[in-house]
Write a protein that holds these residues in place. Structure first.
Motif, PDB file in Angstrom:
ATOM      1  N   GLU A   1       0.829  -1.203   0.000  1.00 29.97           N
ATOM      2  CA  GLU A   1       0.000   0.000   0.000  1.00 29.97           C
ATOM      3  C   GLU A   1       0.866   1.257   0.000  1.00 29.97           C
ATOM      4  O   GLU A   1       0.359   2.364  -0.144  1.00 29.97           O
ATOM      5  CB  GLU A   1      -0.939   0.009   1.209  1.00 29.97           C
ATOM      6  N   TYR A   2       2.165   1.098   0.148  1.00 33.66           N
ATOM      7  CA  TYR A   2       3.086   2.235   0.202  1.00 33.66           C
ATOM      8  C   TYR A   2       3.837   2.344  -1.122  1.00 33.66           C
ATOM      9  O   TYR A   2       4.528   1.413  -1.535  1.00 33.66           O
ATOM     10  CB  TYR A   2       4.071   2.082   1.360  1.00 33.66           C
ATOM     11  N   TRP A   3       3.733   3.497  -1.774  1.00 33.63           N
ATOM     12  CA  TRP A   3       4.321   3.674  -3.098  1.00 33.63           C
ATOM     13  C   TRP A   3       5.826   3.447  -3.096  1.00 33.63           C
ATOM     14  O   TRP A   3       6.376   2.921  -4.053  1.00 33.63           O
ATOM     15  CB  TRP A   3       3.991   5.053  -3.670  1.00 33.63           C
ATOM     16  N   ASN A   4       6.506   3.862  -2.014  1.00 36.32           N
ATOM     17  CA  ASN A   4       7.958   3.718  -2.002  1.00 36.32           C
ATOM     18  C   ASN A   4       8.371   2.248  -1.941  1.00 36.32           C
ATOM     19  O   ASN A   4       9.356   1.841  -2.549  1.00 36.32           O
ATOM     20  CB  ASN A   4       8.598   4.525  -0.885  1.00 36.32           C
ATOM     21  N   VAL A   5       7.613   1.438  -1.236  1.00 38.82           N
ATOM     22  CA  VAL A   5       7.898   0.000  -1.176  1.00 38.82           C
ATOM     23  C   VAL A   5       7.650  -0.613  -2.552  1.00 38.82           C
ATOM     24  O   VAL A   5       8.443  -1.432  -3.029  1.00 38.82           O
ATOM     25  CB  VAL A   5       7.052  -0.702  -0.086  1.00 38.82           C
ATOM     26  N   GLU A   6       6.568  -0.189  -3.213  1.00 38.50           N
ATOM     27  CA  GLU A   6       6.296  -0.660  -4.578  1.00 38.50           C
ATOM     28  C   GLU A   6       7.459  -0.311  -5.511  1.00 38.50           C
ATOM     29  O   GLU A   6       7.933  -1.149  -6.274  1.00 38.50           O
ATOM     30  CB  GLU A   6       5.032  -0.003  -5.141  1.00 38.50           C
ATOM     31  N   GLU A   7       7.895   0.928  -5.423  1.00 35.22           N
ATOM     32  CA  GLU A   7       8.954   1.403  -6.311  1.00 35.22           C
ATOM     33  C   GLU A   7      10.269   0.663  -6.076  1.00 35.22           C
ATOM     34  O   GLU A   7      10.910   0.197  -7.026  1.00 35.22           O
ATOM     35  CB  GLU A   7       9.164   2.914  -6.134  1.00 35.22           C
ATOM     36  N   PHE A   8      10.674   0.526  -4.821  1.00 35.17           N
ATOM     37  CA  PHE A   8      11.932  -0.152  -4.522  1.00 35.17           C
ATOM     38  C   PHE A   8      11.866  -1.625  -4.914  1.00 35.17           C
ATOM     39  O   PHE A   8      12.830  -2.182  -5.435  1.00 35.17           O
ATOM     40  CB  PHE A   8      12.306  -0.010  -3.049  1.00 35.17           C
ATOM     41  N   SER A   9      10.720  -2.246  -4.706  1.00 32.92           N
ATOM     42  CA  SER A   9      10.545  -3.653  -5.087  1.00 32.92           C
ATOM     43  C   SER A   9      10.621  -3.800  -6.603  1.00 32.92           C
ATOM     44  O   SER A   9      11.250  -4.738  -7.117  1.00 32.92           O
ATOM     45  CB  SER A   9       9.217  -4.194  -4.566  1.00 32.92           C
ATOM     46  N   GLY A  10       9.990  -2.884  -7.307  1.00 34.87           N
ATOM     47  CA  GLY A  10      10.030  -2.908  -8.770  1.00 34.87           C
ATOM     48  C   GLY A  10      11.440  -2.758  -9.302  1.00 34.87           C
ATOM     49  O   GLY A  10      11.844  -3.461 -10.239  1.00 34.87           O
ATOM     50  N   LYS A  11      12.223  -1.874  -8.703  1.00 31.26           N
ATOM     51  CA  LYS A  11      13.612  -1.681  -9.129  1.00 31.26           C
ATOM     52  C   LYS A  11      14.432  -2.950  -8.902  1.00 31.26           C
ATOM     53  O   LYS A  11      15.245  -3.334  -9.743  1.00 31.26           O
ATOM     54  CB  LYS A  11      14.236  -0.498  -8.392  1.00 31.26           C
ATOM     55  N   ALA A  12      14.219  -3.581  -7.765  1.00 29.02           N
ATOM     56  CA  ALA A  12      14.957  -4.812  -7.473  1.00 29.02           C
ATOM     57  C   ALA A  12      14.569  -5.912  -8.460  1.00 29.02           C
ATOM     58  O   ALA A  12      15.432  -6.636  -8.974  1.00 29.02           O
ATOM     59  CB  ALA A  12      14.696  -5.265  -6.040  1.00 29.02           C
ATOM     60  N   LEU A  13      13.272  -6.043  -8.752  1.00 33.09           N
ATOM     61  CA  LEU A  13      12.811  -7.051  -9.705  1.00 33.09           C
ATOM     62  C   LEU A  13      13.390  -6.784 -11.094  1.00 33.09           C
ATOM     63  O   LEU A  13      13.792  -7.717 -11.790  1.00 33.09           O
ATOM     64  CB  LEU A  13      11.284  -7.096  -9.742  1.00 33.09           C
ATOM     65  N   ALA A  14      13.458  -5.529 -11.481  1.00 38.40           N
ATOM     66  CA  ALA A  14      14.064  -5.180 -12.773  1.00 38.40           C
ATOM     67  C   ALA A  14      15.535  -5.585 -12.784  1.00 38.40           C
ATOM     68  O   ALA A  14      16.034  -6.103 -13.787  1.00 38.40           O
ATOM     69  CB  ALA A  14      13.918  -3.688 -13.043  1.00 38.40           C
ATOM     70  N   GLY A  15      16.219  -5.377 -11.679  1.00 35.76           N
ATOM     71  CA  GLY A  15      17.629  -5.752 -11.585  1.00 35.76           C
ATOM     72  C   GLY A  15      17.838  -7.253 -11.650  1.00 35.76           C
ATOM     73  O   GLY A  15      18.813  -7.734 -12.220  1.00 35.76           O
ATOM     74  N   ILE A  16      16.910  -8.002 -11.088  1.00 37.75           N
ATOM     75  CA  ILE A  16      16.997  -9.467 -11.149  1.00 37.75           C
ATOM     76  C   ILE A  16      16.850  -9.923 -12.592  1.00 37.75           C
ATOM     77  O   ILE A  16      17.470 -10.872 -13.033  1.00 37.75           O
ATOM     78  CB  ILE A  16      15.947 -10.118 -10.222  1.00 37.75           C
ATOM     79  N   GLY A  17      16.014  -9.212 -13.335  1.00 35.01           N
ATOM     80  CA  GLY A  17      15.930  -9.439 -14.769  1.00 35.01           C
ATOM     81  C   GLY A  17      15.050 -10.592 -15.197  1.00 35.01           C
ATOM     82  O   GLY A  17      13.950 -10.780 -14.682  1.00 35.01           O
ATOM     83  N   VAL A  18      15.549 -11.373 -16.138  1.00 35.63           N
ATOM     84  CA  VAL A  18      14.782 -12.426 -16.806  1.00 35.63           C
ATOM     85  C   VAL A  18      14.016 -13.345 -15.851  1.00 35.63           C
ATOM     86  O   VAL A  18      12.848 -13.639 -16.100  1.00 35.63           O
ATOM     87  CB  VAL A  18      15.684 -13.226 -17.776  1.00 35.63           C
ATOM     88  N   PRO A  19      14.604 -13.808 -14.740  1.00 38.61           N
ATOM     89  CA  PRO A  19      13.834 -14.691 -13.860  1.00 38.61           C
ATOM     90  C   PRO A  19      12.572 -14.034 -13.279  1.00 38.61           C
ATOM     91  O   PRO A  19      11.636 -14.732 -12.895  1.00 38.61           O
ATOM     92  CB  PRO A  19      14.818 -15.042 -12.742  1.00 38.61           C
ATOM     93  N   ALA A  20      12.539 -12.712 -13.236  1.00 34.10           N
ATOM     94  CA  ALA A  20      11.383 -11.995 -12.670  1.00 34.10           C
ATOM     95  C   ALA A  20      10.287 -11.728 -13.698  1.00 34.10           C
ATOM     96  O   ALA A  20       9.174 -11.354 -13.327  1.00 34.10           O
ATOM     97  CB  ALA A  20      11.841 -10.673 -12.053  1.00 34.10           C
ATOM     98  N   ILE A  21      10.563 -11.932 -14.972  1.00 34.67           N
ATOM     99  CA  ILE A  21       9.610 -11.565 -16.025  1.00 34.67           C
ATOM    100  C   ILE A  21       8.249 -12.247 -15.873  1.00 34.67           C
ATOM    101  O   ILE A  21       7.227 -11.556 -15.920  1.00 34.67           O
ATOM    102  CB  ILE A  21      10.220 -11.784 -17.427  1.00 34.67           C
ATOM    103  N   PRO A  22       8.171 -13.570 -15.683  1.00 37.22           N
ATOM    104  CA  PRO A  22       6.835 -14.176 -15.556  1.00 37.22           C
ATOM    105  C   PRO A  22       6.010 -13.586 -14.409  1.00 37.22           C
ATOM    106  O   PRO A  22       4.810 -13.337 -14.564  1.00 37.22           O
ATOM    107  CB  PRO A  22       7.132 -15.658 -15.323  1.00 37.22           C
ATOM    108  N   ALA A  23       6.652 -13.333 -13.282  1.00 37.73           N
ATOM    109  CA  ALA A  23       5.938 -12.760 -12.139  1.00 37.73           C
ATOM    110  C   ALA A  23       5.488 -11.335 -12.440  1.00 37.73           C
ATOM    111  O   ALA A  23       4.370 -10.937 -12.072  1.00 37.73           O
ATOM    112  CB  ALA A  23       6.830 -12.786 -10.900  1.00 37.73           C
ATOM    113  N   LEU A  24       6.327 -10.570 -13.122  1.00 39.69           N
ATOM    114  CA  LEU A  24       5.957  -9.194 -13.476  1.00 39.69           C
ATOM    115  C   LEU A  24       4.804  -9.177 -14.470  1.00 39.69           C
ATOM    116  O   LEU A  24       3.905  -8.341 -14.365  1.00 39.69           O
ATOM    117  CB  LEU A  24       7.174  -8.446 -14.034  1.00 39.69           C
ATOM    118  N   ILE A  25       4.812 -10.098 -15.409  1.00 33.24           N
ATOM    119  CA  ILE A  25       3.694 -10.196 -16.357  1.00 33.24           C
ATOM    120  C   ILE A  25       2.401 -10.484 -15.591  1.00 33.24           C
ATOM    121  O   ILE A  25       1.361  -9.889 -15.863  1.00 33.24           O
ATOM    122  CB  ILE A  25       3.966 -11.276 -17.426  1.00 33.24           C
TER     123      ILE A  25
END
Length: 120
Positions: free
Chosen positions: A34-58
């Motif tokens: 519910e906190y935008w900053n947690v969403e943003e930081f989590s999104g950045k980390a997932l982007a950094g993880i890269g390909v393994p995170a793609i299915p979950a992001l989709i």
């Protein structure tokens, strides 16, 4: 203080790339926060993880929360051309914006599509 800790943690996880894929389930919880900053930081980390995170992001592109969908789209864009498998889901998500009146969301998806389409 907590913001800085979250930011630093996400930077570290993201810098590990695919080696940090065990953190994906926890980061997905953060992406749905519910906190935008947690969403943003989590999104950045997932982007950094890269390909393994793609299915979950989709999968997050279908979330009921617009912030989650936006951060997922942004992360997919940051992954870049390696996330081309996400293009159909992003386009579908863009079509589902009708009546939402949220130009930021539409622009985030369009930006992600552009970033994914760029050749490196």
């Amino acid at each position: 203080m907590l913001d800085r800790l979250l930011e630093t943690s996400s930077e570290i996880l993201g810098s590990l790339g695919p080696a940090a894929q065990a953190a994906i389930p926890t980061l997905l919880k953060g992406l749905k926060s519910e906190y935008w900053n947690v969403e943003e930081f989590s999104g950045k980390a997932l982007a950094g993880i890269g390909v393994p995170a793609i299915p979950a992001l989709i999968g997050c592109l279908k979330d009921e929360k617009i912030g989650t969908r936006m951060m997922a789209a942004k992360a997919l864009g940051e992954i870049g051309p390696a996330a081309k498998i996400a293009i159909p889901a992003l386009k579908k998500s863009l079509k589902n914006t009708k009546g939402m009146n949220n130009s930021n969301y539409e622009q985030t998806i369009k930006d992600a599509l552009i970033q994914i389409g760029k050749q490196k």
